[in-house]
Scaffold this motif. Structure first.
Motif, PDB file in Angstrom:
ATOM      1  N   ASP A   1      -6.014  -1.470   8.323  1.00 13.41           N
ATOM      2  CA  ASP A   1      -4.658  -1.724   7.851  1.00 13.41           C
ATOM      3  C   ASP A   1      -3.724  -0.555   8.151  1.00 13.41           C
ATOM      4  N   SER A   2      -4.262   0.650   8.218  1.00 14.77           N
ATOM      5  CA  SER A   2      -3.464   1.835   8.554  1.00 14.77           C
ATOM      6  C   SER A   2      -4.150   2.593   9.678  1.00 14.77           C
TER       7      SER A   2
ATOM      8  N   THR B   1      -6.000   0.623  -8.316  1.00 18.45           N
ATOM      9  CA  THR B   1      -6.062   1.076  -6.925  1.00 18.45           C
ATOM     10  C   THR B   1      -5.761  -0.074  -5.983  1.00 18.45           C
ATOM     11  N   VAL B   2      -4.920   0.208  -5.005  1.00 17.36           N
ATOM     12  CA  VAL B   2      -4.660  -0.737  -3.916  1.00 17.36           C
ATOM     13  C   VAL B   2      -5.343  -0.170  -2.679  1.00 17.36           C
ATOM     14  N   SER B   3      -6.325  -0.857  -2.172  1.00 17.11           N
ATOM     15  CA  SER B   3      -7.112  -0.342  -1.052  1.00 17.11           C
ATOM     16  C   SER B   3      -6.663  -0.956   0.264  1.00 17.11           C
ATOM     17  N   GLU B   4      -6.709  -0.126   1.301  1.00 19.84           N
ATOM     18  CA  GLU B   4      -6.489  -0.640   2.652  1.00 19.84           C
ATOM     19  C   GLU B   4      -7.826  -1.099   3.208  1.00 19.84           C
TER      20      GLU B   4
ATOM     21  N   TRP C   1       2.117   1.763  -3.425  1.00 14.08           N
ATOM     22  CA  TRP C   1       1.078   2.301  -4.307  1.00 14.08           C
ATOM     23  C   TRP C   1       0.910   3.804  -4.102  1.00 14.08           C
TER      24      TRP C   1
ATOM     25  N   TYR D   1       0.833  -1.208   0.000  1.00 18.33           N
ATOM     26  CA  TYR D   1       0.000   0.000   0.000  1.00 18.33           C
ATOM     27  C   TYR D   1       0.865   1.255   0.000  1.00 18.33           C
TER      28      TYR D   1
END
Length: 267
Positions: A154-155, A133-136, A37, A34
């Motif tokens: 994740d964050s 798109t890389v999603s959290e 990204w 992430y």
């Protein structure tokens, strides 16, 4: 004034501004997918991350290979040479531990200083084209008999006002940005968990949260994938705890999952 070819410094990759476009960025963030990204999305020429102790499944450097596949040169700094979350320390003291193929093509290699690596990466080609798109992830769990929700993010940047008073499990490292204790977590959870990113300053959010009355722990980077809250929850082993967490009966070395299920049931 920043030199034209000097890298942009960002303690967190989530805080990049427009000045990062076509620049080399040195970030205190871990080198997970992430974070990679975000660097690619910002239009950076190249990026240098902290390896966060590398950790389980090499999650701390997982973004380097991802960036190879998406046209960006990238490297990671040994967490033992410079604190995670501190881009200035990485420039001053950091030693490269891992590089992707595109960075190697620029002459970057393990053992180099961060400043030299950043200078070499200034010649890297600017990545071209859009990326997916890389999603959290954000997920909420209510265990049977629980009095609190278990929030998996994740964050730590995803924590929301509605998470106040709940159990918040993050994939983020446990290092505090700067001196403001509010940077440790934006809202007052009852309990919070982070990844220790290999130790050292990777647990510095814990005393900051103690001062705000929030019980907090880290899990070992070797036990759980950094950047992955589900792994923190299911795989993590508690490596450090502040006094508030210890007073709740948290034990160093126990599985975080067992600890959280127990705490969620407490009134």
């Amino acid at each position: 004034m920043r030199e034209p070819d000097a890298p942009i410094l960002a303690d967190s990759i989530t805080r990049l501004g427009p000045e990062a476009a076509e620049a080399v960025v040195v970030t205190g963030s871990h080198g997970g997918v992430y974070a990679a990204w975000l660097a690619r999305k910002a239009g950076c020429r190249a990026a240098i991350f902290n390896d966060a102790g590398v950790g389980r499944d090499e999650a701390g450097i997982g973004g380097l290979a991802w960036l190879d596949a998406h046209g960006m040169a990238a490297a990671a700094i040994d967490h033992r040479s410079a604190d995670i979350g501190d881009a200035a320390a990485m420039v001053q003291h950091g030693i490269v531990s891992h590089v992707n193929e595109l960075a190697a093509g620029c002459g970057v290699k393990a053992g180099q200083g961060c400043t030299q690596a950043a200078r070499l990466l200034a010649a890297a080609p600017i990545p071209d084209g859009d990326v997916e798109t890389v999603s959290e992830a954000r997920e909420e769990i209510v265990p049977e008999g629980a009095h609190r929700r278990v929030v998996l993010i994740d964050s730590a940047s995803l924590v929301a006002p509605r998470d106040a008073g709940q159990i918040v499990i993050t994939g983020s490292h446990g290092a505090l940005f700067g001196d403001n204790p509010m940077n440790a977590l934006k809202f007052d959870a009852a309990f919070a968990a982070f990844n220790d990113a290999g130790g050292g300053v990777g647990v510095s959010r814990l005393p900051a949260l103690q001062g705000r009355g929030i019980a907090a722990v880290t899990v070992s980077a070797a036990s759980a994938r950094i950047g992955d809250a589900r792994s923190t929850f299911e795989d993590g082993t508690v490596s450090a705890a502040n006094p508030a967490a210890l007073s709740w009966g948290v034990r160093i070395g126990e599985k975080l999952h067992d600890c959280v299920i127990r705490l969620a049931a407490m009134p």
